[in-house]
Design a protein around this motif. Structure first.
Motif, short mmCIF file in Angstrom:
data_model
loop_
_atom_site.label_atom_id
_atom_site.label_comp_id
_atom_site.label_asym_id
_atom_site.label_seq_id
_atom_site.Cartn_x
_atom_site.Cartn_y
_atom_site.Cartn_z
N ILE A 181 0.84 -1.21 0.00
CA ILE A 181 0.00 0.00 0.00
C ILE A 181 0.87 1.25 0.00
CG2 ILE A 181 -1.70 1.30 1.34
CD1 ILE A 181 -2.79 -1.36 2.36
N ALA A 182 1.97 1.20 0.73
CA ALA A 182 2.86 2.36 0.79
C ALA A 182 3.43 2.72 -0.58
CB ALA A 182 4.00 2.10 1.77
N GLU A 183 3.69 1.72 -1.41
CA GLU A 183 4.25 2.00 -2.73
C GLU A 183 3.23 2.74 -3.61
OE1 GLU A 183 7.19 1.69 -3.07
OE2 GLU A 183 7.93 0.02 -1.87
N LEU A 184 1.96 2.31 -3.56
CA LEU A 184 0.92 3.02 -4.32
C LEU A 184 0.64 4.39 -3.73
CD1 LEU A 184 -0.75 2.10 -6.84
CD2 LEU A 184 0.58 0.30 -5.75
N SER A 185 0.76 4.51 -2.40
CA SER A 185 0.61 5.81 -1.76
C SER A 185 1.70 6.76 -2.22
CB SER A 185 0.65 5.65 -0.24
OG SER A 185 0.53 6.89 0.40
N PHE A 186 2.92 6.22 -2.33
CA PHE A 186 4.04 7.00 -2.84
C PHE A 186 3.78 7.46 -4.27
CE2 PHE A 186 7.91 6.27 -5.50
CZ PHE A 186 8.53 7.49 -5.26
N ALA A 187 3.24 6.57 -5.10
CA ALA A 187 2.94 6.94 -6.48
C ALA A 187 1.88 8.05 -6.54
CB ALA A 187 2.46 5.71 -7.26
N GLY A 188 0.85 7.94 -5.70
CA GLY A 188 -0.18 8.96 -5.67
C GLY A 188 0.36 10.31 -5.21
N ALA A 189 1.22 10.28 -4.18
CA ALA A 189 1.82 11.52 -3.69
C ALA A 189 2.73 12.15 -4.74
CB ALA A 189 2.59 11.25 -2.41
N ALA A 190 3.50 11.30 -5.43
CA ALA A 190 4.40 11.81 -6.47
C ALA A 190 3.61 12.41 -7.63
CB ALA A 190 5.30 10.68 -6.97
N ILE A 210 -6.22 -4.95 -2.88
CA ILE A 210 -5.73 -6.05 -2.05
C ILE A 210 -6.85 -6.66 -1.24
CG2 ILE A 210 -4.16 -6.65 -0.16
CD1 ILE A 210 -2.33 -4.39 -1.14
N GLY A 211 -7.70 -5.81 -0.66
CA GLY A 211 -8.80 -6.32 0.16
C GLY A 211 -9.84 -7.08 -0.63
N TRP A 212 -10.12 -6.67 -1.86
CA TRP A 212 -11.16 -7.30 -2.66
C TRP A 212 -10.68 -8.59 -3.33
CZ3 TRP A 212 -16.20 -6.65 -2.83
CH2 TRP A 212 -16.92 -7.21 -3.88
N ARG A 260 -7.33 -14.87 0.20
CA ARG A 260 -6.40 -15.86 0.72
C ARG A 260 -5.00 -15.27 0.76
NH1 ARG A 260 -7.24 -21.00 -2.99
NH2 ARG A 260 -6.88 -19.35 -4.55
N ALA A 261 -4.18 -15.78 1.71
CA ALA A 261 -2.85 -15.22 1.90
C ALA A 261 -2.00 -15.35 0.65
CB ALA A 261 -2.17 -15.91 3.08
N ARG A 262 -2.10 -16.50 -0.04
CA ARG A 262 -1.28 -16.70 -1.24
C ARG A 262 -1.68 -15.71 -2.33
NH1 ARG A 262 -0.90 -22.68 -3.57
NH2 ARG A 262 0.09 -22.89 -1.52
N ASP A 263 -2.98 -15.54 -2.54
CA ASP A 263 -3.45 -14.57 -3.54
C ASP A 263 -3.05 -13.16 -3.16
OD1 ASP A 263 -4.61 -16.62 -4.96
OD2 ASP A 263 -6.60 -16.34 -4.08
N ARG A 264 -3.18 -12.85 -1.87
CA ARG A 264 -2.86 -11.51 -1.41
C ARG A 264 -1.39 -11.19 -1.65
NH1 ARG A 264 -4.83 -11.80 3.59
NH2 ARG A 264 -2.87 -12.40 4.56
N ASN A 265 -0.50 -12.10 -1.32
CA ASN A 265 0.93 -11.85 -1.51
C ASN A 265 1.28 -11.72 -2.99
OD1 ASN A 265 1.45 -11.90 1.23
ND2 ASN A 265 1.93 -14.09 1.26
N SER A 266 0.60 -12.49 -3.84
CA SER A 266 0.85 -12.37 -5.28
C SER A 266 0.42 -10.99 -5.79
CB SER A 266 0.09 -13.46 -6.04
OG SER A 266 0.53 -14.75 -5.64
N LEU A 322 1.71 -5.27 -7.35
CA LEU A 322 1.45 -3.85 -7.15
C LEU A 322 2.69 -3.07 -6.73
CD1 LEU A 322 -2.01 -3.83 -5.31
CD2 LEU A 322 -1.53 -3.10 -7.65
N MET A 323 3.56 -3.68 -5.93
CA MET A 323 4.70 -2.96 -5.37
C MET A 323 5.62 -2.39 -6.44
SD MET A 323 5.73 -5.09 -1.94
CE MET A 323 7.36 -4.32 -1.93
N PRO A 324 6.15 -3.21 -7.36
CA PRO A 324 7.02 -2.63 -8.38
C PRO A 324 6.29 -1.66 -9.31
CG PRO A 324 6.55 -4.92 -8.89
CD PRO A 324 6.03 -4.67 -7.51
N PHE A 325 5.00 -1.93 -9.57
CA PHE A 325 4.23 -1.02 -10.41
C PHE A 325 4.11 0.35 -9.76
CE2 PHE A 325 -0.03 0.73 -11.47
CZ PHE A 325 0.22 1.05 -12.80
#
Length: 287
Positions: free
Chosen positions: A57-66, A90-92, A96-102, A107-110
């Motif tokens: 979430i922090a990475e997308l927050s960073f993108a929004g702030a930038a 992520i919430g929607w 499952r943990a495996r899906d969430r981590n994927s 999202l992070m590098p994007f």
């Protein structure tokens, strides 16, 4: 760099400490609120095994702030929009943990790539770019402080409303679903609240180090406490000490606030881990 340069970077402002503190008092107040609320949210982050989600979430927050910085919009608003989009995805999709981590891994590098692109196109002050990644104690203006406190208050109030079903779902999701708890709605609501707190945290400590306030205090509290009340209380105390202590130390020098906050948070965790380990050995010996 010699020791004299390091000393100047850390303590050059000591003779004028009172005056400087008055200039950054808004950041102290914002850090205190963030430490308290972040500690509470962090308890559920740890219980739901979502430490990785905080960073995503922090990475997308960073993108929004930038993006907001690039177009001249309010940085806090851009950060909130980016956080809420990431939290909703992520919430929607990540039940499952495996899906969430994927999903987070995608999202992070994007988000980081978008943020770097927007900062590369920004031709303003370089300090503004740097503060999005590592935080900046003078970045909280008077007109922004009210919004930061309001966002934290809304997140705290909503967290208290869903506290019992959220705790049940965090500790035993199968039983919670069987008892009729709307687990999907509870999970999505928590993710949106987490997104709000992450957005505020990015503004204070930066996108790269946000877990120091939303994960480490709760992880430390869980090492030395187990009760339903003692863990949240300790987590909020650790978060408050880390945020406010880091800002008060950073005021004395010219370094960013984030190294001080992360160091205090890490030291608290190390002490709690040692204490918890010794307590466990004593318990096993007595048994």
């Amino acid at each position: 760099m010699n020791w004299a340069d390091i000393w100047d970077a850390m303590f050059a402002g000591l003779p004028f400490y009172g005056e400087i503190l008055g200039l950054v008092w808004n950041a102290v107040v914002a850090g205190a609120v963030l430490g308290l609320v972040g500690g509470l949210v962090g308890v559920f982050v740890m219980q739901r095994d979502m430490a990785f989600a905080v960073h995503g979430i922090a990475e997308l927050s960073f993108a929004g702030a930038a993006a907001a910085l690039l177009i001249g919009a309010d940085v806090v608003t851009g950060s909130i929009v980016g956080s809420l989009i990431a939290a909703a995805i992520i919430g929607w999709l990540g039940a499952r943990a495996r899906d969430r981590n994927s999903i987070i891994g995608v999202l992070m590098p994007f988000g980081l790539g978008l943020g770097i692109l927007f900062l590369s196109l920004y031709d303003g002050r370089s300090a503004n770019r740097f503060s999005l990644l590592t935080g900046q104690i003078v970045s909280v203006q008077s007109d922004q402080l009210g919004w930061l406190i309001a966002i934290s208050a809304v997140a705290l109030a909503a967290l208290l409303v869903i506290w019992r079903p959220l705790r049940f779902d965090s500790l035993d999701p199968q039983s919670a679903a069987a008892r009729g708890v709307p687990t999907t709605a509870v999970s999505l609501t928590f993710m949106l609240l987490l997104g709000l707190i992450v957005a505020v945290s990015v503004h204070i400590i930066g996108a790269l180090l946000v877990m120091a306030l939303l994960v480490t205090p709760a992880a430390a509290a869980m090492r030395v406490a187990t009760g339903p009340r003692s863990v949240p209380l300790l987590a909020t105390a650790f978060g408050f000490v880390s945020a406010v202590g880091g800002i008060l130390l950073a005021v004395a020098g010219t370094l960013p606030v984030s190294p001080f906050i992360t160091t205090i948070s890490f030291l608290i965790y190390v002490v709690c881990r040692v204490v918890g380990g010794r307590r466990g050995r004593v318990t096993r010996t007595v048994a």
